[in-house]
Scaffold this motif. Structure first.
Motif, PDB file in Angstrom:
ATOM      1  N   GLN A   1      -3.882  36.328  24.026  1.00 58.78           N
ATOM      2  CA  GLN A   1      -2.665  36.902  23.448  1.00 58.78           C
ATOM      3  C   GLN A   1      -2.656  38.423  23.491  1.00 58.78           C
ATOM      4  OE1 GLN A   1      -2.394  35.186  19.514  1.00 58.78           O
ATOM      5  NE2 GLN A   1      -2.568  33.095  20.276  1.00 58.78           N
ATOM      6  N   ASN A   2      -3.419  39.018  24.437  1.00 62.77           N
ATOM      7  CA  ASN A   2      -3.438  40.479  24.502  1.00 62.77           C
ATOM      8  C   ASN A   2      -2.057  41.024  24.848  1.00 62.77           C
ATOM      9  OD1 ASN A   2      -3.382  41.502  27.562  1.00 62.77           O
ATOM     10  ND2 ASN A   2      -4.510  39.551  27.500  1.00 62.77           N
ATOM     11  N   PRO A   3      -1.685  42.188  24.303  1.00 63.93           N
ATOM     12  CA  PRO A   3      -0.311  42.709  24.448  1.00 63.93           C
ATOM     13  C   PRO A   3       0.038  43.180  25.857  1.00 63.93           C
ATOM     14  CG  PRO A   3      -1.712  44.312  23.331  1.00 63.93           C
ATOM     15  CD  PRO A   3      -2.515  43.060  23.458  1.00 63.93           C
ATOM     16  N   TYR A   4      -0.921  43.284  26.757  1.00 64.79           N
ATOM     17  CA  TYR A   4      -0.653  43.817  28.097  1.00 64.79           C
ATOM     18  C   TYR A   4      -0.473  42.711  29.135  1.00 64.79           C
ATOM     19  CZ  TYR A   4      -2.808  47.646  25.539  1.00 64.79           C
ATOM     20  OH  TYR A   4      -3.118  48.571  24.581  1.00 64.79           O
ATOM     21  N   GLY A   5      -0.699  41.467  28.740  1.00 66.85           N
ATOM     22  CA  GLY A   5      -0.563  40.365  29.684  1.00 66.85           C
ATOM     23  C   GLY A   5      -1.717  40.245  30.660  1.00 66.85           C
ATOM     24  N   PHE A   6      -2.848  40.848  30.356  1.00 67.81           N
ATOM     25  CA  PHE A   6      -4.010  40.743  31.239  1.00 67.81           C
ATOM     26  C   PHE A   6      -4.525  39.300  31.240  1.00 67.81           C
ATOM     27  CE2 PHE A   6      -4.972  45.358  29.932  1.00 67.81           C
ATOM     28  CZ  PHE A   6      -4.169  45.845  30.958  1.00 67.81           C
ATOM     29  N   VAL A   7      -5.102  38.902  32.370  1.00 65.54           N
ATOM     30  CA  VAL A   7      -5.660  37.556  32.501  1.00 65.54           C
ATOM     31  C   VAL A   7      -7.188  37.649  32.487  1.00 65.54           C
ATOM     32  CG1 VAL A   7      -5.826  35.496  33.944  1.00 65.54           C
ATOM     33  CG2 VAL A   7      -3.679  36.769  33.824  1.00 65.54           C
ATOM     34  N   PHE A   8      -7.810  36.878  31.609  1.00 64.68           N
ATOM     35  CA  PHE A   8      -9.266  36.810  31.530  1.00 64.68           C
ATOM     36  C   PHE A   8      -9.718  35.380  31.839  1.00 64.68           C
ATOM     37  CE2 PHE A   8      -8.142  40.408  28.884  1.00 64.68           C
ATOM     38  CZ  PHE A   8      -9.103  41.351  29.210  1.00 64.68           C
ATOM     39  N   TYR A   9     -10.971  35.258  32.262  1.00 65.87           N
ATOM     40  CA  TYR A   9     -11.507  33.952  32.632  1.00 65.87           C
ATOM     41  C   TYR A   9     -12.813  33.701  31.869  1.00 65.87           C
ATOM     42  CZ  TYR A   9      -8.256  34.890  36.436  1.00 65.87           C
ATOM     43  OH  TYR A   9      -7.140  35.215  37.156  1.00 65.87           O
ATOM     44  N   PRO A  10     -12.724  33.351  30.581  1.00 65.68           N
ATOM     45  CA  PRO A  10     -13.948  33.073  29.803  1.00 65.68           C
ATOM     46  C   PRO A  10     -14.446  31.653  30.045  1.00 65.68           C
ATOM     47  CG  PRO A  10     -12.026  32.881  28.395  1.00 65.68           C
ATOM     48  CD  PRO A  10     -11.513  33.290  29.744  1.00 65.68           C
ATOM     49  N   ARG A  11     -15.775  31.508  29.987  1.00 63.57           N
ATOM     50  CA  ARG A  11     -16.362  30.166  30.061  1.00 63.57           C
ATOM     51  C   ARG A  11     -17.517  30.089  29.070  1.00 63.57           C
ATOM     52  NH1 ARG A  11     -19.889  27.515  35.002  1.00 63.57           N
ATOM     53  NH2 ARG A  11     -20.903  25.923  33.717  1.00 63.57           N
ATOM     54  N   LEU A  12     -17.558  29.014  28.316  1.00 62.41           N
ATOM     55  CA  LEU A  12     -18.565  28.852  27.264  1.00 62.41           C
ATOM     56  C   LEU A  12     -19.870  28.301  27.827  1.00 62.41           C
ATOM     57  CD1 LEU A  12     -19.314  28.844  24.224  1.00 62.41           C
ATOM     58  CD2 LEU A  12     -18.467  26.482  24.148  1.00 62.41           C
ATOM     59  N   PHE A  13     -20.975  28.947  27.452  1.00 63.04           N
ATOM     60  CA  PHE A  13     -22.318  28.418  27.673  1.00 63.04           C
ATOM     61  C   PHE A  13     -22.874  28.115  26.283  1.00 63.04           C
ATOM     62  CE2 PHE A  13     -21.391  30.569  31.541  1.00 63.04           C
ATOM     63  CZ  PHE A  13     -22.103  29.921  32.531  1.00 63.04           C
ATOM     64  N   PRO A  14     -22.818  26.850  25.837  1.00 64.76           N
ATOM     65  CA  PRO A  14     -23.132  26.516  24.437  1.00 64.76           C
ATOM     66  C   PRO A  14     -24.566  26.875  24.062  1.00 64.76           C
ATOM     67  CG  PRO A  14     -22.064  24.683  25.573  1.00 64.76           C
ATOM     68  CD  PRO A  14     -22.449  25.666  26.621  1.00 64.76           C
ATOM     69  N   ALA A  15     -24.721  27.331  22.825  1.00 64.68           N
ATOM     70  CA  ALA A  15     -26.045  27.659  22.293  1.00 64.68           C
ATOM     71  C   ALA A  15     -26.030  27.450  20.787  1.00 64.68           C
ATOM     72  CB  ALA A  15     -26.430  29.106  22.625  1.00 64.68           C
ATOM     73  N   ILE A  16     -27.221  27.259  20.230  1.00 68.11           N
ATOM     74  CA  ILE A  16     -27.375  27.144  18.773  1.00 68.11           C
ATOM     75  C   ILE A  16     -27.497  28.548  18.209  1.00 68.11           C
ATOM     76  CG2 ILE A  16     -28.869  26.294  16.921  1.00 68.11           C
ATOM     77  CD1 ILE A  16     -29.708  24.049  18.868  1.00 68.11           C
ATOM     78  N   MET A  17     -26.644  28.902  17.269  1.00 68.09           N
ATOM     79  CA  MET A  17     -26.563  30.280  16.784  1.00 68.09           C
ATOM     80  C   MET A  17     -27.099  30.446  15.373  1.00 68.09           C
ATOM     81  SD  MET A  17     -25.421  31.539  19.520  1.00 68.09           S
ATOM     82  CE  MET A  17     -25.008  33.219  19.128  1.00 68.09           C
ATOM     83  N   GLN A  18     -27.777  29.451  14.840  1.00 67.73           N
ATOM     84  CA  GLN A  18     -28.424  29.606  13.544  1.00 67.73           C
ATOM     85  C   GLN A  18     -29.598  28.639  13.449  1.00 67.73           C
ATOM     86  OE1 GLN A  18     -25.334  28.788  10.679  1.00 67.73           O
ATOM     87  NE2 GLN A  18     -25.382  26.599  11.015  1.00 67.73           N
ATOM     88  N   GLY A  19     -30.577  29.020  12.636  1.00 71.69           N
ATOM     89  CA  GLY A  19     -31.752  28.171  12.478  1.00 71.69           C
ATOM     90  C   GLY A  19     -32.895  28.615  13.370  1.00 71.69           C
ATOM     91  N   GLU A  20     -33.911  27.760  13.460  1.00 70.28           N
ATOM     92  CA  GLU A  20     -35.140  28.112  14.159  1.00 70.28           C
ATOM     93  C   GLU A  20     -35.009  28.055  15.671  1.00 70.28           C
ATOM     94  OE1 GLU A  20     -38.135  25.515  12.691  1.00 70.28           O
ATOM     95  OE2 GLU A  20     -38.105  26.333  10.653  1.00 70.28           O
TER      96      GLU A  20
END
Length: 435
Positions: free
Chosen positions: A174-193
């Motif tokens: 929803q950026n105001p300039y209409g730029f196109v981004f291509y994100p991709r998730l690499f899942p990881a555990i973000m809390q704990g040991e």
């Protein structure tokens, strides 16, 4: 044998009275937590241990208890102040009373805790990790990478269910300039040991397809501050510091930087701030390209005016009689000239767009090539240092020389041969007396 021997209970009762009499106060004690656990009633049972300063052997141990009415206040207070979970392995400064029970024996009951002591120990560990990375020459490697002008292909390391990941993607889309981004998730555990190993595995997956990505973003939203200790490890920091493309961190805290923050290319506070940073960076790039386009248009316009003036001067030099003969031809060709001007303007516009595309491609390819070669040279330099004789000598090895040449086979030596043995510091002379 004494006339009136004590029963075990009587002896323990005597010990209890003695402790109550001679240790009636509370005491501040420094120790390391071990075997921390709580039960259904909310009480916390643990062990306090002390180890040798230069080893891992225990030199003292005591059973500890934190009653539920204290634990429900002490635990969240400690974790909020330190950003560290109240778990085994951390060092604490606690206020305790000394207890002795006839059945359960000696124990310490915790009344209070000082988070500043643990904060100091955590800060010390962070400093030690950063110092080690600096000595290894990798502390600022990721910071020295240049962020690509068009950072649109984004490898995101986060929990798939984290609210922060959704906020990050929505902010980009929803950026105001209409730029196109291509994100991709690499899942990881973000809390704990498992934070450290999980993020390292995600980095390995990204590295396997490195040419597909411009930047890595590590984000964490909605987690407790007590889970931040997983980002203060040497292995994770070393992997991020030496990663070949820029890493942006936004793990959702406002306290002192974690070790991961300290080695990353750019540190922001939250996932949405990371998205905003990428949007602003692309906007800055777009403004530069627009300036280039305006400069080209201005140059073309100036050239057209100059050529029109030159044409007028040439026309003035033509004799009047010739002008009269050419007058009719001029009117006939006027429409053709206008058509040519229109075609020229269209061609100039097309060439300008082509030029912009070529400049962008050349810039991206050059930057990417430079980053790869620079990282490869740094790795080769580290390998050369590790394989150098001086480095091996400093690790405790030695070199035996005969007539200035290294001896690798004892069979070539003869009795009476003079040898020189070289260490990291100094050398000694010796003579072969026995084979």
């Amino acid at each position: 044998m004494e006339e009136h021997p004590l029963s075990l209970y009587e002896l323990n009762a005597l010990v209890k009275r003695s402790i109550t009499t001679y240790l009636p106060d509370t005491y501040w004690v420094q120790a390391e937590l071990s075997d921390v656990r709580s039960n259904y009633s909310g009480h916390c049972y643990l062990e306090f241990v002390q180890k040798e300063p230069r080893g891992n052997n225990l030199i003292a141990k005591a059973r500890g208890t934190i009653w539920s009415n204290v634990y429900r206040l002490l635990k969240p207070y400690f974790e909020e102040e330190t950003g560290q979970a109240f778990v085994s392995g951390i060092k604490v400064l606690v206020k305790v009373s000394v207890e002795f029970h006839e059945l359960y024996g000696y124990s310490l009951t915790v009344q209070d805790i000082d988070p500043t002591y643990t904060l100091g120990d955590m800060a010390r560990r962070r400093r030690e990790i950063l110092k080690q990375l600096e000595e290894e020459g990798v502390l600022t490697l990721n910071k020295e990478l240049e962020l690509p002008l068009l950072s649109q292909r984004i490898a995101v390391i986060s929990s798939a269910t984290a609210a922060g990941y959704g906020d990050f993607c929505n902010q980009l889309e929803q950026n105001p300039y209409g730029f196109v981004f291509y994100p991709r998730l690499f899942p990881a555990i973000m809390q704990g040991e498992r934070v450290e190993q999980s993020i390292i595995s995600a980095l390995d997956a990204i590295n396997a397809q490195l040419d597909n990505w411009d930047v890595v973003v590590i984000i964490r939203g909605g987690g407790a501050t007590s889970d931040l200790s997983g980002f203060d490890t040497y292995e994770l920091a070393a992997n991020c510091a030496q990663f070949p493309i820029p890493i942006i961190t936004g793990i959702g805290h406002e306290r002192d930087d974690t070790v991961l923050d300290s080695v990353s290319h750019t540190r922001v506070k939250t996932p949405t701030a990371a998205a905003e940073f990428l949007i602003n960076h692309l906007h800055d790039t777009a403004e530069v390209l627009e300036d280039y386009a305006s400069s080209i248009l201005q140059a073309v316009s100036t050239r057209m005016m100059r050529e029109k003036t030159r044409l007028s001067r040439l026309v003035e030099r033509i004799p009047m009689q010739t002008l009269m003969r050419l007058k009719d031809e001029h009117y006939r060709q006027e429409r053709v000239v206008k058509q040519l001007e229109t075609a020229l303007q269209s061609r100039l516009t097309k060439e300008k767009h082509h030029l912009q595309m070529m400049e962008t491609q050349i810039s991206i390819a050059s930057q990417r090539r430079l980053v790869k070669e620079n990282h490869r040279l740094q790795l080769l330099e580290q390998q050369l240092k590790a394989a150098s004789p001086e480095h091996l000598l400093k690790r405790g090895y030695s070199i035996t020389l005969k007539n200035g040449k290294a001896v690798t086979d004892a069979s070539v030596l003869q009795l009476g041969d003079e040898l020189t043995t070289r260490f990291a510091k100094g050398e000694i002379k010796s003579v072969v007396t026995q084979k």
